[in-house]
Write a protein that holds these residues in place. Structure first.
Motif, PDB file in Angstrom:
ATOM      1  N   GLY A  70       3.924   2.119  -7.591  1.00  0.00           N
ATOM      2  CA  GLY A  70       3.006   3.127  -7.055  1.00  0.00           C
ATOM      3  C   GLY A  70       3.301   3.441  -5.610  1.00  0.00           C
ATOM      4  O   GLY A  70       2.995   4.516  -5.131  1.00  0.00           O
ATOM      5  N   ALA A  71       3.899   2.472  -4.889  1.00  0.00           N
ATOM      6  CA  ALA A  71       4.280   2.732  -3.503  1.00  0.00           C
ATOM      7  C   ALA A  71       5.788   2.771  -3.354  1.00  0.00           C
ATOM      8  O   ALA A  71       6.323   3.436  -2.486  1.00  0.00           O
ATOM      9  CB  ALA A  71       3.715   1.650  -2.585  1.00  0.00           C
ATOM     10  N   ARG A  72       6.514   2.077  -4.245  1.00  0.00           N
ATOM     11  CA  ARG A  72       7.962   1.947  -4.096  1.00  0.00           C
ATOM     12  C   ARG A  72       8.667   3.291  -4.090  1.00  0.00           C
ATOM     13  O   ARG A  72       9.565   3.531  -3.303  1.00  0.00           O
ATOM     14  CB  ARG A  72       8.514   1.066  -5.222  1.00  0.00           C
ATOM     15  CG  ARG A  72      10.011   0.949  -5.210  1.00  0.00           C
ATOM     16  CD  ARG A  72      10.461  -0.082  -6.205  1.00  0.00           C
ATOM     17  NE  ARG A  72       9.958  -1.384  -5.812  1.00  0.00           N
ATOM     18  CZ  ARG A  72       9.841  -2.401  -6.656  1.00  0.00           C
ATOM     19  NH1 ARG A  72      10.155  -2.260  -7.906  1.00  0.00           N
ATOM     20  NH2 ARG A  72       9.394  -3.570  -6.225  1.00  0.00           N
TER      21      ARG A  72
ATOM     22  N   ARG B  88      10.199   0.429   2.268  1.00  0.00           N
ATOM     23  CA  ARG B  88       9.203   0.610   1.203  1.00  0.00           C
ATOM     24  C   ARG B  88       9.886   0.847  -0.139  1.00  0.00           C
ATOM     25  O   ARG B  88       9.457   0.317  -1.160  1.00  0.00           O
ATOM     26  CB  ARG B  88       8.270   1.764   1.554  1.00  0.00           C
ATOM     27  CG  ARG B  88       7.350   2.185   0.420  1.00  0.00           C
ATOM     28  CD  ARG B  88       6.331   3.195   0.904  1.00  0.00           C
ATOM     29  NE  ARG B  88       5.163   2.533   1.464  1.00  0.00           N
ATOM     30  CZ  ARG B  88       4.234   3.135   2.212  1.00  0.00           C
ATOM     31  NH1 ARG B  88       4.382   4.419   2.513  1.00  0.00           N
ATOM     32  NH2 ARG B  88       3.198   2.471   2.671  1.00  0.00           N
ATOM     33  N   ARG B  89      10.934   1.630  -0.145  1.00  0.00           N
ATOM     34  CA  ARG B  89      11.628   1.886  -1.411  1.00  0.00           C
ATOM     35  C   ARG B  89      12.258   0.617  -1.971  1.00  0.00           C
ATOM     36  O   ARG B  89      12.380   0.457  -3.186  1.00  0.00           O
ATOM     37  CB  ARG B  89      12.690   2.969  -1.214  1.00  0.00           C
ATOM     38  CG  ARG B  89      12.105   4.369  -1.048  1.00  0.00           C
ATOM     39  CD  ARG B  89      13.190   5.426  -1.084  1.00  0.00           C
ATOM     40  NE  ARG B  89      14.041   5.421   0.096  1.00  0.00           N
ATOM     41  CZ  ARG B  89      13.754   6.057   1.228  1.00  0.00           C
ATOM     42  NH1 ARG B  89      12.625   6.750   1.329  1.00  0.00           N
ATOM     43  NH2 ARG B  89      14.578   6.015   2.250  1.00  0.00           N
TER      44      ARG B  89
ATOM     45  N   GLY C  25       8.580  -2.072  -1.959  1.00  0.00           N
ATOM     46  CA  GLY C  25       7.239  -1.612  -2.285  1.00  0.00           C
ATOM     47  C   GLY C  25       6.834  -1.932  -3.714  1.00  0.00           C
ATOM     48  O   GLY C  25       7.652  -1.960  -4.634  1.00  0.00           O
TER      49      GLY C  25
ATOM     50  N   THR D 219       6.441   9.420   2.021  1.00  0.00           N
ATOM     51  CA  THR D 219       5.380  10.131   2.714  1.00  0.00           C
ATOM     52  C   THR D 219       5.918  11.420   3.322  1.00  0.00           C
ATOM     53  O   THR D 219       7.107  11.581   3.576  1.00  0.00           O
ATOM     54  CB  THR D 219       4.772   9.259   3.823  1.00  0.00           C
ATOM     55  OG1 THR D 219       5.789   8.975   4.770  1.00  0.00           O
ATOM     56  CG2 THR D 219       4.236   7.960   3.258  1.00  0.00           C
TER      57      THR D 219
ATOM     58  N   THR E 177       0.838  -1.194   0.000  1.00  0.00           N
ATOM     59  CA  THR E 177       0.000   0.000   0.000  1.00  0.00           C
ATOM     60  C   THR E 177       0.874   1.246   0.000  1.00  0.00           C
ATOM     61  O   THR E 177       2.088   1.167   0.191  1.00  0.00           O
ATOM     62  CB  THR E 177      -0.920   0.050   1.244  1.00  0.00           C
ATOM     63  OG1 THR E 177      -0.143   0.441   2.397  1.00  0.00           O
ATOM     64  CG2 THR E 177      -1.579  -1.296   1.513  1.00  0.00           C
ATOM     65  N   ASP E 178       0.236   2.398  -0.219  1.00  0.00           N
ATOM     66  CA  ASP E 178       0.957   3.664  -0.087  1.00  0.00           C
ATOM     67  C   ASP E 178       0.446   4.445   1.125  1.00  0.00           C
ATOM     68  O   ASP E 178       0.539   5.660   1.181  1.00  0.00           O
ATOM     69  CB  ASP E 178       0.836   4.492  -1.365  1.00  0.00           C
ATOM     70  CG  ASP E 178      -0.605   4.844  -1.696  1.00  0.00           C
ATOM     71  OD1 ASP E 178      -1.516   4.377  -0.969  1.00  0.00           O
ATOM     72  OD2 ASP E 178      -0.826   5.576  -2.672  1.00  0.00           O
TER      73      ASP E 178
ATOM     74  N   ARG F 172       7.305   6.250  -3.592  1.00  0.00           N
ATOM     75  CA  ARG F 172       6.578   7.295  -2.875  1.00  0.00           C
ATOM     76  C   ARG F 172       7.175   7.486  -1.498  1.00  0.00           C
ATOM     77  O   ARG F 172       7.363   6.541  -0.759  1.00  0.00           O
ATOM     78  CB  ARG F 172       5.113   6.896  -2.744  1.00  0.00           C
ATOM     79  CG  ARG F 172       4.260   7.963  -2.056  1.00  0.00           C
ATOM     80  CD  ARG F 172       2.800   7.482  -1.962  1.00  0.00           C
ATOM     81  NE  ARG F 172       1.941   8.502  -1.439  1.00  0.00           N
ATOM     82  CZ  ARG F 172       1.781   8.749  -0.167  1.00  0.00           C
ATOM     83  NH1 ARG F 172       2.455   8.065   0.720  1.00  0.00           N
ATOM     84  NH2 ARG F 172       0.963   9.703   0.237  1.00  0.00           N
TER      85      ARG F 172
END
Length: 335
Positions: free
Chosen positions: A321-323, A314-315, A318, A327, A279-280, A325
């Motif tokens: 679309g989330a990789r 996450r990078r 992910g 936050t 998810t993002d 991003r």
């Protein structure tokens, strides 16, 4: 499906007599092709003297590749070694040392740790093996810091596991390290395995008598796993199990080899990893959803237990679309 050139190449180094179980631990995790799971590993076997190789259960297997197979390996697995009371052939130890120097990850399942120790890859480092063999390993290799209790020890470049099922635990842990929790969960699901066990969990827990069917904590664990975002305390879990807090904690340690608090933290971190991969959602929202209260707490726990940050994780793992991003809270803190 990735091209063969992009697959992570895993080579299992066998020795006579070979235990089929330890080999199967690695083969099932790294070598099974599933119709609904992308292939990310290539798997093959080799031995010092190619040809017919004896096993511990009375049949022979044909191994066509020799030690030259290690030259192209990204990971080498030594799945048990039944001759751990005798010297390992110099050709084998030299091949392992050369592979390690090239940057290949070297992994031992069960008594395969004796081979790594003879190659000098465990000198000055913490390692484990089957609990029946830890005393022998420590006596034979005093320069190795042998931990007799844990399921596995992973140093990144070298890893060792306890016996039997702990080999699967280690292999799945390596998959999680390579490709994230969601991918590892797909493999574990195919193997009909429960959620993973951490390496620091005890190899076994001695019980004075077999547990009765009504003493199983499985229903409580399932109940808690579905409510990670709520306030779960030992007292609340004990109440759910119909036990006093002290009895619940003791039975928990007997059945799972860890404490309720450590188990809960592991479940929450696992859930956070999957949300970061799939998810993002902002880190703050993920922390709340898995019961870690705040982004600050999640980052602190991530750093302490996984050696990284939620943003970096996450990078790395992910999905599209989330990789890429980051936050807003992570930008502010530089994570």
């Amino acid at each position: 499906m990735p091209s063969a050139a992009r697959l992570h190449r895993v080579v299992a180094l066998l020795g006579p007599p070979q235990s089929p179980f330890e080999l199967a631990c690695a083969a099932e995790v790294f070598g099974t092709v599933l119709p609904d799971v992308p292939s990310r590993y290539g798997f093959r076997i080799c031995t010092e003297d190619p040809g017919a190789l004896r096993t511990t259960i009375g049949y022979t297997m044909l191994v066509e590749a020799g030690l030259e197979a290690l030259q192209d390996a990204d990971t080498v697995v030594v799945p048990g070694w039944q001759r751990y009371g005798t010297p390992v052939a110099p050709a084998v130890t030299e091949a392992l040392r050369a592979a390690h120097q090239r940057g290949t990850r070297i992994v031992a399942i069960c008594t395969g740790a004796f081979v790594l120790a003879q190659a000098g890859l465990l000198d000055g480092r913490r390692a484990t093996t089957h609990w029946r063999s830890t005393t022998r390993l420590a006596a034979a290799f005093p320069e190795v810091d042998v931990d007799p209790d844990v399921l596995f020890v992973d140093h990144g470049d070298v890893a060792t596991s306890a016996g039997t099922g702990a080999g699967i635990d280690l292999c799945l842990h390596l998959v999680r390290s390579d490709h994230g929790s969601a991918y590892a969960a797909q493999i574990a699901r195919n193997m009909v395995l429960p959620p993973h066990r951490e390496g620091s969990q005890l190899q076994y827990a001695a019980r004075p008598a077999p547990a009765r069917a009504d003493e199983s904590l499985a229903p409580v664990l399932e109940w808690a796993s579905a409510r990670l975002g709520t306030r779960l305390t030992v007292d609340r879990l004990a109440e759910r199990a119909g036990l006093s807090g002290r009895t619940f904690a003791r039975r928990f340690a007997e059945q799972l080899g860890t404490s309720p608090g450590q188990w809960l933290l592991g479940q929450r971190l696992d859930a956070a990893r999957v949300l970061l991969e799939q998810t993002d959602l902002p880190v703050e929202a993920i922390a709340t959803r898995v019961g870690l209260a705040s982004a600050v707490n999640l980052r602190r726990r991530f750093r302490a237990h996984l050696g990284t940050t939620p943003g970096a994780y996450r990078r790395t793992f992910g999905e599209t679309g989330a990789r890429n991003r980051i936050t807003e809270p992570e930008r502010v803190t530089g994570l």
